[in-house]
Design a protein around this motif. Structure first.
Motif, mmCIF file in Angstrom:
data_model
loop_
_atom_site.group_PDB
_atom_site.id
_atom_site.type_symbol
_atom_site.label_atom_id
_atom_site.label_comp_id
_atom_site.label_asym_id
_atom_site.label_seq_id
_atom_site.Cartn_x
_atom_site.Cartn_y
_atom_site.Cartn_z
ATOM 1 N N ARG A 172 -9.052 70.524 -46.462
ATOM 2 C CA ARG A 172 -8.523 71.544 -47.382
ATOM 3 C C ARG A 172 -9.525 72.677 -47.568
ATOM 4 N NH1 ARG A 172 -6.438 66.889 -49.768
ATOM 5 N NH2 ARG A 172 -8.190 66.698 -51.198
ATOM 6 N N GLU A 173 -10.814 72.346 -47.639
ATOM 7 C CA GLU A 173 -11.845 73.378 -47.782
ATOM 8 C C GLU A 173 -11.842 74.324 -46.587
ATOM 9 O OE1 GLU A 173 -15.595 71.445 -48.194
ATOM 10 O OE2 GLU A 173 -15.179 70.714 -50.201
ATOM 11 N N LEU A 174 -11.609 73.781 -45.405
ATOM 12 C CA LEU A 174 -11.691 74.573 -44.179
ATOM 13 C C LEU A 174 -10.389 75.263 -43.818
ATOM 14 C CD1 LEU A 174 -13.720 72.142 -41.894
ATOM 15 C CD2 LEU A 174 -14.561 74.137 -43.140
ATOM 16 N N PHE A 175 -9.311 74.954 -44.516
ATOM 17 C CA PHE A 175 -7.977 75.421 -44.145
ATOM 18 C C PHE A 175 -7.929 76.921 -43.883
ATOM 19 C CE2 PHE A 175 -3.628 76.792 -45.267
ATOM 20 C CZ PHE A 175 -2.956 76.146 -44.235
ATOM 21 N N ARG A 176 -8.533 77.702 -44.724
ATOM 22 C CA ARG A 176 -8.450 79.158 -44.581
ATOM 23 C C ARG A 176 -9.697 79.799 -43.968
ATOM 24 N NH1 ARG A 176 -3.797 81.226 -46.951
ATOM 25 N NH2 ARG A 176 -2.874 79.780 -48.407
ATOM 26 N N GLN A 177 -10.660 78.989 -43.607
ATOM 27 C CA GLN A 177 -11.885 79.542 -43.029
ATOM 28 C C GLN A 177 -11.715 79.782 -41.537
ATOM 29 O OE1 GLN A 177 -15.304 77.193 -43.978
ATOM 30 N NE2 GLN A 177 -14.988 77.353 -46.170
ATOM 31 N N ILE A 178 -12.374 80.799 -41.051
ATOM 32 C CA ILE A 178 -12.348 81.132 -39.632
ATOM 33 C C ILE A 178 -13.661 80.671 -39.011
ATOM 34 C CG2 ILE A 178 -12.275 83.040 -37.991
ATOM 35 C CD1 ILE A 178 -10.630 84.573 -40.085
ATOM 36 N N GLY A 179 -13.595 80.231 -37.764
ATOM 37 C CA GLY A 179 -14.808 79.873 -37.055
ATOM 38 C C GLY A 179 -15.255 78.444 -37.273
ATOM 39 N N THR A 180 -14.366 77.601 -37.715
ATOM 40 C CA THR A 180 -14.719 76.210 -37.961
ATOM 41 C C THR A 180 -13.867 75.276 -37.107
ATOM 42 O OG1 THR A 180 -13.183 76.163 -39.819
ATOM 43 C CG2 THR A 180 -15.492 76.619 -40.337
ATOM 44 N N ILE A 181 -13.478 75.724 -35.947
ATOM 45 C CA ILE A 181 -12.577 74.955 -35.083
ATOM 46 C C ILE A 181 -13.177 73.603 -34.704
ATOM 47 C CG2 ILE A 181 -11.464 74.900 -32.823
ATOM 48 C CD1 ILE A 181 -11.090 77.951 -33.135
ATOM 49 N N ASP A 182 -14.454 73.558 -34.368
ATOM 50 C CA ASP A 182 -15.082 72.290 -33.970
ATOM 51 C C ASP A 182 -15.014 71.259 -35.088
ATOM 52 O OD1 ASP A 182 -15.674 73.262 -31.464
ATOM 53 O OD2 ASP A 182 -17.737 73.787 -31.967
ATOM 54 N N GLU A 183 -15.332 71.677 -36.308
ATOM 55 C CA GLU A 183 -15.284 70.723 -37.413
ATOM 56 C C GLU A 183 -13.842 70.336 -37.731
ATOM 57 O OE1 GLU A 183 -17.050 69.691 -41.825
ATOM 58 O OE2 GLU A 183 -17.289 71.733 -41.075
ATOM 59 N N LYS A 184 -12.915 71.278 -37.635
ATOM 60 C CA LYS A 184 -11.508 70.946 -37.876
ATOM 61 C C LYS A 184 -11.023 69.895 -36.871
ATOM 62 C CE LYS A 184 -10.153 75.304 -40.015
ATOM 63 N NZ LYS A 184 -9.420 76.561 -39.869
ATOM 64 N N GLU A 185 -11.403 70.047 -35.632
ATOM 65 C CA GLU A 185 -11.029 69.062 -34.611
ATOM 66 C C GLU A 185 -11.686 67.710 -34.893
ATOM 67 O OE1 GLU A 185 -11.867 70.702 -30.773
ATOM 68 O OE2 GLU A 185 -10.245 72.158 -30.910
ATOM 69 N N ALA A 186 -12.940 67.738 -35.329
ATOM 70 C CA ALA A 186 -13.633 66.498 -35.672
ATOM 71 C C ALA A 186 -12.951 65.811 -36.849
ATOM 72 C CB ALA A 186 -15.105 66.781 -35.995
ATOM 73 N N LEU A 187 -12.491 66.592 -37.820
ATOM 74 C CA LEU A 187 -11.768 66.030 -38.962
ATOM 75 C C LEU A 187 -10.464 65.377 -38.521
ATOM 76 C CD1 LEU A 187 -12.324 68.894 -41.530
ATOM 77 C CD2 LEU A 187 -13.074 66.535 -41.822
ATOM 78 N N GLU A 188 -9.726 66.053 -37.656
ATOM 79 C CA GLU A 188 -8.474 65.483 -37.142
ATOM 80 C C GLU A 188 -8.730 64.175 -36.398
ATOM 81 O OE1 GLU A 188 -6.430 68.389 -34.779
ATOM 82 O OE2 GLU A 188 -6.287 69.794 -36.444
ATOM 83 N N ASP A 189 -9.758 64.169 -35.570
ATOM 84 C CA ASP A 189 -10.110 62.949 -34.824
ATOM 85 C C ASP A 189 -10.505 61.823 -35.776
ATOM 86 O OD1 ASP A 189 -9.636 64.346 -32.479
ATOM 87 O OD2 ASP A 189 -11.766 64.659 -32.026
ATOM 88 N N ALA A 190 -11.297 62.151 -36.788
ATOM 89 C CA ALA A 190 -11.748 61.144 -37.740
ATOM 90 C C ALA A 190 -10.569 60.576 -38.526
ATOM 91 C CB ALA A 190 -12.781 61.745 -38.695
ATOM 92 N N LEU A 191 -9.669 61.441 -38.967
ATOM 93 C CA LEU A 191 -8.515 60.976 -39.719
ATOM 94 C C LEU A 191 -7.624 60.082 -38.857
ATOM 95 C CD1 LEU A 191 -7.230 61.107 -42.495
ATOM 96 C CD2 LEU A 191 -5.984 63.133 -41.739
ATOM 97 N N TYR A 192 -7.423 60.463 -37.626
ATOM 98 C CA TYR A 192 -6.635 59.637 -36.703
ATOM 99 C C TYR A 192 -7.286 58.264 -36.519
ATOM 100 C CZ TYR A 192 -4.397 58.038 -32.417
ATOM 101 O OH TYR A 192 -3.731 57.287 -31.493
ATOM 102 N N ALA A 193 -8.595 58.259 -36.310
ATOM 103 C CA ALA A 193 -9.315 57.000 -36.096
ATOM 104 C C ALA A 193 -9.276 56.122 -37.346
ATOM 105 C CB ALA A 193 -10.761 57.283 -35.691
ATOM 106 N N LEU A 194 -9.452 56.730 -38.524
ATOM 107 C CA LEU A 194 -9.408 55.953 -39.763
ATOM 108 C C LEU A 194 -8.045 55.317 -39.968
ATOM 109 C CD1 LEU A 194 -11.400 58.334 -42.113
ATOM 110 C CD2 LEU A 194 -12.057 55.998 -41.485
ATOM 111 N N ARG A 195 -7.004 56.072 -39.693
ATOM 112 C CA ARG A 195 -5.653 55.537 -39.876
ATOM 113 C C ARG A 195 -5.346 54.445 -38.848
ATOM 114 N NH1 ARG A 195 -2.772 61.123 -41.855
ATOM 115 N NH2 ARG A 195 -3.589 60.962 -43.972
ATOM 116 N N ALA A 196 -5.804 54.612 -37.639
ATOM 117 C CA ALA A 196 -5.620 53.568 -36.623
ATOM 118 C C ALA A 196 -6.406 52.323 -37.006
ATOM 119 C CB ALA A 196 -6.060 54.081 -35.254
ATOM 120 N N TYR A 197 -7.612 52.508 -37.497
ATOM 121 C CA TYR A 197 -8.453 51.400 -37.923
ATOM 122 C C TYR A 197 -7.796 50.649 -39.078
ATOM 123 C CZ TYR A 197 -12.730 48.973 -39.392
ATOM 124 O OH TYR A 197 -13.661 48.031 -39.737
ATOM 125 N N LYS A 198 -7.265 51.412 -40.041
ATOM 126 C CA LYS A 198 -6.609 50.803 -41.190
ATOM 127 C C LYS A 198 -5.383 49.999 -40.744
ATOM 128 C CE LYS A 198 -4.678 53.523 -44.234
ATOM 129 N NZ LYS A 198 -4.399 54.376 -45.394
#
Length: 84
Positions: A46-72
């Motif tokens: 949510r913090e990064l939603f409107r920020q520009i230039g944070t694509i790498d961290e946004k992708e890392a967040l998506e990957d982490a969320l996917y992994a956490l949900r799969a793990y759960k």
């Protein structure tokens, strides 16, 4: 300014919680660790939603969320199989 509210500290907090959840070995603690990590990942997203230039961290967040949900999901299936 409170150093705990600095952007660099907040951006690393989700990573720390994510790693703690993924590498937790105490089965009774896993659900809470995963829940804390999911909350932190979503909050940082949510913090990064409107920020520009944070694509790498946004992708890392998506990957982490996917992994956490799969793990759960895997953990919940393991728990239900153990109970049977």
């Amino acid at each position: 300014m409170n150093p705990q509210n600095s952007p660099s500290l907040r951006s690393e907090n989700w990573r720390t919680l994510y790693r703690a959840a993924i590498f937790e070995t105490n089965r009774s603690v896993i659900p809470n660790r995963v829940m804390e990590a999911e909350k932190a990942v979503l909050a940082r997203g949510r913090e990064l939603f409107r920020q520009i230039g944070t694509i790498d961290e946004k992708e890392a967040l998506e990957d982490a969320l996917y992994a956490l949900r799969a793990y759960k999901t895997a953990w919940l299936h393991t728990e239900s199989a153990d109970a049977a």
